[in-house]
Enzyme design. Structure first.
Site, PDB file in Angstrom:
ATOM      1  N   GLY A 119       0.759  -0.860  -0.230  1.00  0.00           N
ATOM      2  CA  GLY A 119      -0.261  -0.120   0.126  1.00  0.00           C
ATOM      3  C   GLY A 119       1.148   1.333   0.232  1.00  0.00           C
ATOM      4  N   CYS A 120       0.123   2.425  -0.436  1.00  0.00           N
ATOM      5  CA  CYS A 120       0.811   3.599  -0.381  1.00  0.00           C
ATOM      6  C   CYS A 120       1.569   4.053   0.842  1.00  0.00           C
ATOM      7  CB  CYS A 120       0.801   4.653  -1.149  1.00  0.00           C
ATOM      8  SG  CYS A 120      -1.353   5.260  -0.619  1.00  0.00           S
ATOM      9  N   TYR A 121      -0.144   4.287   1.382  1.00  0.00           N
ATOM     10  CA  TYR A 121       0.752   4.779   3.183  1.00  0.00           C
ATOM     11  C   TYR A 121       1.896   3.857   3.900  1.00  0.00           C
ATOM     12  CZ  TYR A 121      -2.391   8.456   3.264  1.00  0.00           C
ATOM     13  OH  TYR A 121      -3.151   9.176   3.820  1.00  0.00           O
TER      14      TYR A 121
END
Length: 345
Positions: A148-150
């Site tokens: 995921g990006c976070y």
């Protein structure tokens, strides 16, 4: 011979970003693109930016799977497992940009996503594809869970501190901010222009679905169970993630020594840039690129280390990292097709 790649969910933001990157990849041919919402239309009809550049017709997922060596799945959670099962039966590789293979625990997946595994056996061979941390596990696998990006910005930012046991993880607080593309292409009230413009607020406070993924990676790196306080915020911009992480130091150490540890840790990593002391990571300097910029700061009054990590959520946080994983999977230099220089304005 070029690798034949396919993008399923090609009309979402991550799918479009993949196409943008892959069109410049010297060893990849986009053999098929698929979309349920726009099937039988051409990509340039959905996104006119592709006029005269990429006008391939959108097909169904089975046709795409047949045409390709590796598939990028840019679909909502709960849909990639079926794609992985189809790919596995045909000897195709799958790089999943969704959440289906990120969590090792089915119980955690059920708790945070409300679904059970359809094909538990597929999860046993899936690898969490954050190259800078788990590179050796990626080559040769059939299913890659693109992070995921976070979690990408957070894991890269904290890796040095965790590896060198510099911080008390029980005191860790993570404050992250993302552009609106992180919410996907479908309109919501939160991302509706009149609501998000000239606005700034946290959302899904202490209950964001990326929390177990963040905790899983930090637990693996530290060798113990980690729980974090994670609060994401929505920025009124299109793209980018900046994570600011605070934790109490466990030893008496100078910022200069911490910086030297980080520089040494990432000295051979092409996409992680440890900024010189006094500089601060800024979204502008990673925009449209596969870079992660990290800056280090020390609050000497409270004995807290502050790490700031900036990425483009659509590139290093999604499509760029997926291509980086593909390059490893097929034995190519990791930077192939990813020499993306951030625009200066």
């Amino acid at each position: 011979m070029k690798i034949k790649v396919g993008v399923i969910g090609a009309t979402g933001y991550a799918g479009v970003e993949l196409i943008r990157i892959l069109l410049s990849h010297p060893n990849a041919e986009i053999a098929a693109v698929s979309s349920v919402s726009f099937q039988d239309q051409q990509m340039n009809e959905v996104y006119p930016v592709f006029n005269g550049i990429f006008e391939k017709k959108l097909v169904d997922e089975d046709t795409a799977i047949e045409a390709c060596d590796v598939l990028f799945a840019c679909v909502p959670h709960g849909l990639s497992e079926v794609l992985a099962e189809k790919c596995s039966g045909k000897g195709k590789k799958l790089i999943d940009l969704g959440a289906d293979f990120r969590l090792k625990s089915e119980e955690a997946y059920r708790e945070w996503y409300g679904l059970s595994y359809k094909f538990p056996q597929l999860h046993e061979g899936a690898v969490y594809g954050l190259p800078e941390l788990f590179r050796d596990q990626i080559a040769g696998c059939e299913i890659i869970a693109n992070p995921g990006c976070y979690p990408t910005s957070i894991a890269l930012g904290l890796y040095g501190a965790v590896k060198n046991e510099l911080i008390d993880l029980s005191t860790l607080v993570i404050d992250s901010k993302s552009g609106t593309t992180g919410a996907g292409r479908s309109l919501t009230q939160t991302t509706h222009y009149p609501d998000c413009n000239e606005s700034f607020a946290p959302y899904k406070t202490a209950c964001h679905r990326h929390t177990p993924e963040i905790e899983q990676t930090l637990s693996i790196l530290s060798g113990r169970d980690v729980k974090v306080t994670f609060v994401p915020h929505l920025l009124p911009i299109n793209r980018g993630i900046i994570s600011t992480m605070y934790a109490r130091l466990t030893k008496d150490i100078s910022l200069e020594s911490i910086h030297a540890m980080y520089v040494n840790l990432y000295q051979d990593e092409q996409f992680v840039r440890v900024l010189k002391l006094g500089d601060t990571a800024n979204l502008k300097n990673v925009r449209c690129s596969n870079f992660c910029d990290i800056s280090l700061h020390l609050d000497s009054r409270t004995g807290r280390l502050i790490v700031v990590s900036a990425i483009d959520n659509m590139v290093k946080g999604a499509a760029g990292q997926a291509v980086q994983n593909m390059n490893i999977l097929f034995g190519m230099p990791e930077e192939t097709g990813l020499r993306l220089v951030p625009p200066s304005f």
